[in-house]
Write an enzyme that holds these catalytic residues in place. Sequence first.
Site, PDB file in Angstrom:
ATOM      1  N   LEU A 166       0.808  -1.220   0.000  1.00 45.64           N
ATOM      2  CA  LEU A 166       0.000   0.000   0.000  1.00 45.64           C
ATOM      3  C   LEU A 166       0.839   1.266   0.000  1.00 45.64           C
ATOM      4  CD1 LEU A 166      -2.652  -0.531   2.814  1.00 45.64           C
ATOM      5  CD2 LEU A 166      -3.034  -0.318   0.378  1.00 45.64           C
ATOM      6  N   GLY A 167       2.123   1.111   0.230  1.00 49.89           N
ATOM      7  CA  GLY A 167       2.952   2.296   0.403  1.00 49.89           C
ATOM      8  C   GLY A 167       2.972   2.731   1.853  1.00 49.89           C
ATOM      9  N   GLY A 201       5.332   2.067   3.985  1.00 48.62           N
ATOM     10  CA  GLY A 201       6.674   2.563   4.281  1.00 48.62           C
ATOM     11  C   GLY A 201       6.859   3.999   3.815  1.00 48.62           C
ATOM     12  N   TYR A 239      12.826 -10.745  -6.443  1.00 49.41           N
ATOM     13  CA  TYR A 239      11.479 -10.739  -7.020  1.00 49.41           C
ATOM     14  C   TYR A 239      10.409 -10.678  -5.948  1.00 49.41           C
ATOM     15  CZ  TYR A 239      11.597 -11.187 -12.050  1.00 49.41           C
ATOM     16  OH  TYR A 239      11.707 -10.929 -13.378  1.00 49.41           O
ATOM     17  N   PRO A 246     -13.427  -2.636   4.098  1.00 46.60           N
ATOM     18  CA  PRO A 246     -12.147  -3.289   4.425  1.00 46.60           C
ATOM     19  C   PRO A 246     -11.396  -2.541   5.532  1.00 46.60           C
ATOM     20  CG  PRO A 246     -12.423  -3.113   2.034  1.00 46.60           C
ATOM     21  CD  PRO A 246     -13.538  -2.326   2.651  1.00 46.60           C
ATOM     22  N   LYS A 275     -17.463   8.380   7.197  1.00 46.51           N
ATOM     23  CA  LYS A 275     -17.718   6.981   7.536  1.00 46.51           C
ATOM     24  C   LYS A 275     -16.549   6.378   8.309  1.00 46.51           C
ATOM     25  CE  LYS A 275     -20.812   4.523   4.488  1.00 46.51           C
ATOM     26  NZ  LYS A 275     -20.870   3.757   3.259  1.00 46.51           N
ATOM     27  N   CYS A 310      29.189  -2.375  -9.172  1.00 47.40           N
ATOM     28  CA  CYS A 310      29.535  -3.668  -8.578  1.00 47.40           C
ATOM     29  C   CYS A 310      29.661  -4.747  -9.663  1.00 47.40           C
ATOM     30  CB  CYS A 310      28.533  -4.047  -7.490  1.00 47.40           C
ATOM     31  SG  CYS A 310      29.224  -5.218  -6.313  1.00 47.40           S
ATOM     32  N   GLU A 354      33.267 -16.104 -10.858  1.00 47.98           N
ATOM     33  CA  GLU A 354      31.910 -16.364 -10.357  1.00 47.98           C
ATOM     34  C   GLU A 354      31.036 -16.969 -11.461  1.00 47.98           C
ATOM     35  OE1 GLU A 354      29.778 -12.801  -9.190  1.00 47.98           O
ATOM     36  OE2 GLU A 354      28.010 -13.923  -8.591  1.00 47.98           O
ATOM     37  N   HIS A 378      28.626   0.380  -4.243  1.00 47.37           N
ATOM     38  CA  HIS A 378      27.265   0.742  -4.661  1.00 47.37           C
ATOM     39  C   HIS A 378      26.972   2.193  -4.252  1.00 47.37           C
ATOM     40  CE1 HIS A 378      25.687  -3.300  -5.669  1.00 47.37           C
ATOM     41  NE2 HIS A 378      26.552  -3.717  -4.774  1.00 47.37           N
ATOM     42  N   GLU A 383      24.735   4.065  -5.172  1.00 45.66           N
ATOM     43  CA  GLU A 383      23.296   4.356  -5.125  1.00 45.66           C
ATOM     44  C   GLU A 383      22.746   4.369  -3.702  1.00 45.66           C
ATOM     45  OE1 GLU A 383      24.717   1.650  -6.418  1.00 45.66           O
ATOM     46  OE2 GLU A 383      23.522  -0.173  -6.170  1.00 45.66           O
TER      47      GLU A 383
HETATM   48  N1  GLN Z   1      28.388 -11.046  -7.696  1.00 45.00           N
HETATM   49  C1  GLN Z   1      29.407 -10.066  -7.574  1.00 45.00           C
HETATM   50  C2  GLN Z   1      30.265 -10.301  -6.347  1.00 45.00           C
HETATM   51  O1  GLN Z   1      29.876 -10.994  -5.442  1.00 45.00           O
HETATM   52  C3  GLN Z   1      28.838  -8.666  -7.564  1.00 45.00           C
HETATM   53  C4  GLN Z   1      27.960  -8.394  -6.395  1.00 45.00           C
HETATM   54  C5  GLN Z   1      27.043  -7.216  -6.592  1.00 45.00           C
HETATM   55  O2  GLN Z   1      26.830  -6.767  -7.698  1.00 45.00           O
HETATM   56  N2  GLN Z   1      26.502  -6.726  -5.509  1.00 45.00           N
HETATM   57  O3  GLN Z   1      31.332  -9.781  -6.243  1.00 45.00           O
END
Ligand code: GLN
Length: 560
Positions: A20-21, A23, A59, A193, A226, A378, A402, A504, A506
């Site tokens: 529902l949003g 967070g 997912y 509801p 209501k 990454c 990997e 990362h 981000e």
């Molecule tokens: N799978 C890669 C690693 O473990 C990159 C991991 C990621 O992108 N967070 O180094």
Amino acid sequence: MPEEDSPKFVFVTGGVMSGLGKGITAASLGRLLKNTGLDVTAVKIDPYLNVDAGTMNPYEHGEVYVLKDGAEVDLDLGNYERFLDVDMTSDHNVTTGKVYRSVIERERAGDYLGKTVQIIPHVTREIKQRIRGCAEGHDVCLIELGGTVGDIEGMPFLEAVRQMGNEEDDDDFLLVHVTLVPLTSKGEQKTKPTQHSVKALRELGLHPEVVVGRSEEPLEDETREKISLFCDVPEDAVVSAPDVDDIYRVPLVLEDEGLESYAMEELNVKARADDTSWREVVTQKQEGRVEVALAGKYDFEDAYLSVYEALKHAGLRHNVDVDVRWVETDRMDEGDFERLEAADALVVPGGFGERGTSGKLEAVRYARENGVPFLGLCFGFQMAVVEYARNVAGLEDAHSAEVDEGTPHPVIDLLPEQYDVEDLGGTMRLGDKETRIDEGTLAHELYGDDRAVERHRHRYEVNPEYIDDLEGAGLVFSGTSVSGNRMEILELPDHPFFVGTQFHPEFRSRPGDPSPPFVGLVDAAIDRREARGERDTAGKEKEEKKEMDVDVDVNVEEVT
Ligand code: GLN
């Protein structure tokens, strides 16, 4: 502690259904309270048995968000960090797994000697202690209870909330219930509801003081009346929260509804400031747009949420809207190539496992050869190294160990400290680490500094044995770990913008304080779009929803 110093607890529960949003609503309320000069923190409760989100499928739960202390947590924590502009820690994500683990460890240690260890009081006491621990030293602590009222998993937490309601002073405790107000096919708003979910709360001894009605359209007067009548809350405690295009505008909607002033009255706190910076940042006029291709394997925004947000933040800095076009890297088709060609920039985000790697490598090659601004994050950074090794440095069949254990050139290899690691939860190189940045490089220009502290989550790294070969072929590693042996940033000097980061960035980006590599990428995207004469491809898009793949991007190779 003197009364006026004790923290205020604002609990946020959800009714009717998840997604529902809740967070965003809680984070928005937090932002509004922060704007008044209050020191606000937040706790997210996830009533699942996993200790943390580190091994969960994107997912199902969206991206795994990484905190500065290396905790792998629910993506809602990212929303709290972005809305409240704070740094949180592992303690701020309370899960059933963490709670039970400590209770059981204590039982083994003999701490409850002689007692039968039970949900009430032992588990609920542990929950309350954790919440109070996070609240200490702050004016307000928001506590969002994940899931929906009535879920079996949430029961011990709701009981802990009930107990806290009794233990805390009235004006130190506020319960906000966020619920769905659906529309019938005739366009009528239905409150039943909501009534039922409030009834479910009441049966547990909890009485919401504010009801936030999530709906497609603003709540009608009759709906409000209501809800007020049947849920036993004053009319001005019924808050209309209709859908909005931009989550960053939710605080503005809730402010217009008077949510924070109502909350402050209930909590008996006064405004100390009137910080309008959020409004200024999120309402500024955008003067154009750029298209960024995101080459990943999940056609699901939440799986890359922080990347989308960081792009948006960089767009706010440059006054442009950033339209993200997803490029499927598993089975790239014509549409994917068209999106890539039409894009003003490319991002290859983090990832794990083999699926989608060939598409990612193709996308990187396209960006490198065609001067498309590129940011690799990454795994995206690692793919850029592999692509360069293969196609420029002449290291045939180079790969990441990997993805291909038998590669003749493992240019990306396991971190040495990972050799003996067997457990998958919380065992990667995680959290804040410092990067040293070389002067005279693009990275130095972006960060405006010779150091950057960013968050990490990886098990593999650039293999030190190949650094000379790669640098000899023209790849520049402009940022390294403090020890100097770990490659953290790469760039290509003869390219308009080609940057990869082992970390990362981000995760540290905020609406008013965007991440430097993203700011640089969007800047370069604007240049490219201008150079191309602002070709608008929006009309060409006919996004076909591709079949969802079922394999899982956890921190180990995939199951396919
Ligand atoms: N799978 C890669 C690693 O473990 C990159 C991991 C990621 O992108 N967070 O180094």
